[in-house]
Design a protein around this motif. Sequence first.
Motif, PDB file in Angstrom:
ATOM      1  N   GLY A  48       0.822  -1.194   0.000  1.00 15.70           N
ATOM      2  CA  GLY A  48       0.000   0.000   0.000  1.00 15.70           C
ATOM      3  C   GLY A  48       0.857   1.245   0.000  1.00 15.70           C
ATOM      4  N   PRO A  49       0.235   2.421   0.074  1.00 17.55           N
ATOM      5  CA  PRO A  49       0.985   3.683   0.077  1.00 17.55           C
ATOM      6  C   PRO A  49       2.011   3.708   1.211  1.00 17.55           C
ATOM      7  CG  PRO A  49      -1.352   4.088  -0.205  1.00 17.55           C
ATOM      8  CD  PRO A  49      -1.224   2.635   0.131  1.00 17.55           C
ATOM      9  N   GLY A  50       3.189   4.241   0.910  1.00 17.54           N
ATOM     10  CA  GLY A  50       4.244   4.309   1.908  1.00 17.54           C
ATOM     11  C   GLY A  50       5.118   3.078   1.981  1.00 17.54           C
ATOM     12  N   HIS A  51       4.784   2.055   1.197  1.00 21.25           N
ATOM     13  CA  HIS A  51       5.580   0.830   1.160  1.00 21.25           C
ATOM     14  C   HIS A  51       6.111   0.612  -0.257  1.00 21.25           C
ATOM     15  CE1 HIS A  51       4.222  -0.236   5.177  1.00 21.25           C
ATOM     16  NE2 HIS A  51       2.990   0.054   4.794  1.00 21.25           N
ATOM     17  N   PRO A  52       7.192  -0.136  -0.415  1.00 20.33           N
ATOM     18  CA  PRO A  52       7.693  -0.404  -1.769  1.00 20.33           C
ATOM     19  C   PRO A  52       6.625  -1.049  -2.649  1.00 20.33           C
ATOM     20  CG  PRO A  52       9.304  -1.080  -0.127  1.00 20.33           C
ATOM     21  CD  PRO A  52       8.053  -0.722   0.623  1.00 20.33           C
ATOM     22  N   VAL A  53       6.652  -0.713  -3.926  1.00 19.25           N
ATOM     23  CA  VAL A  53       5.714  -1.309  -4.875  1.00 19.25           C
ATOM     24  C   VAL A  53       5.842  -2.831  -4.839  1.00 19.25           C
ATOM     25  CG1 VAL A  53       5.166  -1.559  -7.335  1.00 19.25           C
ATOM     26  CG2 VAL A  53       5.675   0.698  -6.384  1.00 19.25           C
ATOM     27  N   TYR A  54       4.692  -3.501  -4.782  1.00 15.11           N
ATOM     28  CA  TYR A  54       4.641  -4.960  -4.731  1.00 15.11           C
ATOM     29  C   TYR A  54       4.609  -5.478  -6.166  1.00 15.11           C
ATOM     30  CZ  TYR A  54       3.191  -9.511  -2.755  1.00 15.11           C
ATOM     31  OH  TYR A  54       3.124 -10.827  -2.359  1.00 15.11           O
ATOM     32  N   VAL A  55       5.650  -6.164  -6.570  1.00  9.23           N
ATOM     33  CA  VAL A  55       5.784  -6.615  -7.961  1.00  9.23           C
ATOM     34  C   VAL A  55       5.381  -8.080  -8.066  1.00  9.23           C
ATOM     35  CG1 VAL A  55       7.324  -6.890  -9.925  1.00  9.23           C
ATOM     36  CG2 VAL A  55       7.632  -4.949  -8.358  1.00  9.23           C
ATOM     37  N   ILE A  56       4.348  -8.330  -8.871  1.00  5.52           N
ATOM     38  CA  ILE A  56       3.838  -9.684  -9.091  1.00  5.52           C
ATOM     39  C   ILE A  56       4.221 -10.136 -10.492  1.00  5.52           C
ATOM     40  CG2 ILE A  56       1.797 -11.161  -9.188  1.00  5.52           C
ATOM     41  CD1 ILE A  56       0.360  -9.047  -7.454  1.00  5.52           C
ATOM     42  N   ALA A  57       4.933 -11.243 -10.574  1.00  5.60           N
ATOM     43  CA  ALA A  57       5.254 -11.864 -11.857  1.00  5.60           C
ATOM     44  C   ALA A  57       4.182 -12.909 -12.150  1.00  5.60           C
ATOM     45  CB  ALA A  57       6.636 -12.507 -11.811  1.00  5.60           C
ATOM     46  N   GLU A  58       3.377 -12.634 -13.147  1.00  6.76           N
ATOM     47  CA  GLU A  58       2.245 -13.496 -13.505  1.00  6.76           C
ATOM     48  C   GLU A  58       2.711 -14.613 -14.435  1.00  6.76           C
ATOM     49  OE1 GLU A  58      -0.594 -15.182 -13.735  1.00  6.76           O
ATOM     50  OE2 GLU A  58      -2.047 -13.590 -14.159  1.00  6.76           O
ATOM     51  N   ILE A  59       2.761 -15.822 -13.904  1.00  7.45           N
ATOM     52  CA  ILE A  59       3.079 -16.986 -14.737  1.00  7.45           C
ATOM     53  C   ILE A  59       1.845 -17.404 -15.528  1.00  7.45           C
ATOM     54  CG2 ILE A  59       3.724 -19.430 -14.691  1.00  7.45           C
ATOM     55  CD1 ILE A  59       5.467 -18.787 -12.244  1.00  7.45           C
ATOM     56  N   GLY A  60       0.675 -17.333 -14.865  1.00  8.83           N
ATOM     57  CA  GLY A  60      -0.569 -17.691 -15.541  1.00  8.83           C
ATOM     58  C   GLY A  60      -0.517 -19.093 -16.099  1.00  8.83           C
ATOM     59  N   LEU A  61      -0.766 -19.213 -17.398  1.00  8.94           N
ATOM     60  CA  LEU A  61      -0.662 -20.500 -18.092  1.00  8.94           C
ATOM     61  C   LEU A  61       0.589 -20.577 -18.958  1.00  8.94           C
ATOM     62  CD1 LEU A  61      -4.364 -21.090 -19.203  1.00  8.94           C
ATOM     63  CD2 LEU A  61      -3.185 -22.002 -17.200  1.00  8.94           C
ATOM     64  N   ASN A  62       1.516 -19.647 -18.758  1.00  4.33           N
ATOM     65  CA  ASN A  62       2.731 -19.658 -19.578  1.00  4.33           C
ATOM     66  C   ASN A  62       3.668 -20.820 -19.261  1.00  4.33           C
ATOM     67  OD1 ASN A  62       1.920 -17.477 -21.046  1.00  4.33           O
ATOM     68  ND2 ASN A  62       3.365 -16.018 -20.157  1.00  4.33           N
ATOM     69  N   HIS A  63       3.320 -21.609 -18.251  1.00  7.45           N
ATOM     70  CA  HIS A  63       4.061 -22.853 -17.996  1.00  7.45           C
ATOM     71  C   HIS A  63       3.648 -23.962 -18.951  1.00  7.45           C
ATOM     72  CE1 HIS A  63       0.368 -24.305 -16.153  1.00  7.45           C
ATOM     73  NE2 HIS A  63       0.387 -23.283 -15.311  1.00  7.45           N
ATOM     74  N   ASN A  64       2.535 -23.761 -19.683  1.00 10.21           N
ATOM     75  CA  ASN A  64       2.044 -24.746 -20.657  1.00 10.21           C
ATOM     76  C   ASN A  64       1.908 -26.148 -20.072  1.00 10.21           C
ATOM     77  OD1 ASN A  64       1.833 -22.822 -22.646  1.00 10.21           O
ATOM     78  ND2 ASN A  64       3.757 -23.337 -23.667  1.00 10.21           N
ATOM     79  N   GLY A  65       1.564 -26.230 -18.779  1.00 11.15           N
ATOM     80  CA  GLY A  65       1.360 -27.516 -18.136  1.00 11.15           C
ATOM     81  C   GLY A  65       2.630 -28.241 -17.742  1.00 11.15           C
ATOM     82  N   ASP A  66       3.759 -27.564 -17.812  1.00 16.75           N
ATOM     83  CA  ASP A  66       5.074 -28.162 -17.559  1.00 16.75           C
ATOM     84  C   ASP A  66       5.630 -27.620 -16.236  1.00 16.75           C
ATOM     85  OD1 ASP A  66       7.805 -28.788 -17.491  1.00 16.75           O
ATOM     86  OD2 ASP A  66       8.043 -28.627 -19.655  1.00 16.75           O
TER      87      ASP A  66
END
Length: 291
Positions: free
Chosen positions: A11-29
């Motif tokens: 939230g405000p006053g804290h470092p930006v929270y960075v989310i790396a979205e894998i989603g379905l880019n693992h292609n089931g692997d």
Amino acid sequence: MSVTIAGRPVGPGHPVYVIAEIGLNHNGDVNLAKRLIDVAADAGADAVKLQKRTPELATPAHMRDVERETPWGTMTYLEYRRRVELDREQYIEIGDHATLRGLTWFASPWDEPSVDFLESLNVAAYKVASASVTDLALLRAIGATGRPVILSTGMSTLEQIDAAVAALDADDRLIVLHATSTYPMPAEEANLRMIPALGARYSGVPIGYSGHERGLQISLAATALGATVIERHITLDRTMWGSDHAASLEPQGLEHLVRDIRIIEQALGDGFKRVQPGELAPMAKLRRVGA
């Protein structure tokens, strides 16, 4: 107001929270998923996110029998969804790898049984995909878990977002992300001024940005506009097969994104005008008339 995810205030006053979205880019692997986790950890991201579906429930009826060319041959969309879905043991293996790399992991459930599945794994938080904003039964199930909730708002009206926020009933556990669900997203559809607009509408709720554009500029501009969360899809190679790879960041892109977000955080300052330490020598040299 901040929301705590696995001990990390967001939230405000804290470092930006960075989310790396894998989603379905693992292609089931599983091994590919672990390599993507390594990319996120090496870049300095805070969390990785996956997607969890019960294919028979989450696949729209009109799409189930549509044929699709895949690396495993021609199959229906429903068969494809089954092919890339991960089971419990695979999720445990992936989640353990993320934890060992110092990352928090969570997922977007696309149906109620997937909420139960993720609850059984003691997931740190829930992410609501933009496609699920109008699925109020799903949102009520997510909200009832009592865990932090991150709500994406792509392809939605303000009235639909209001209804989603009410259904989640998450109070001090909610984070809202501005998003435009075009893959890849052109700059003219970004509408980044929605970040402060959402902040004004949902007072006290941390506001972030989930991006589907190519490049870094728009996500960095979102940071400058006050986004407390930045989420981007990641891939090993944008030319890989799959619907999200083209709108994803490759390893170097994610590394540069995190680096530049941290620089922008320092550059934003506190909004109070003062003479900076580095200005003292130029002031002594250049100013003809003192105060």
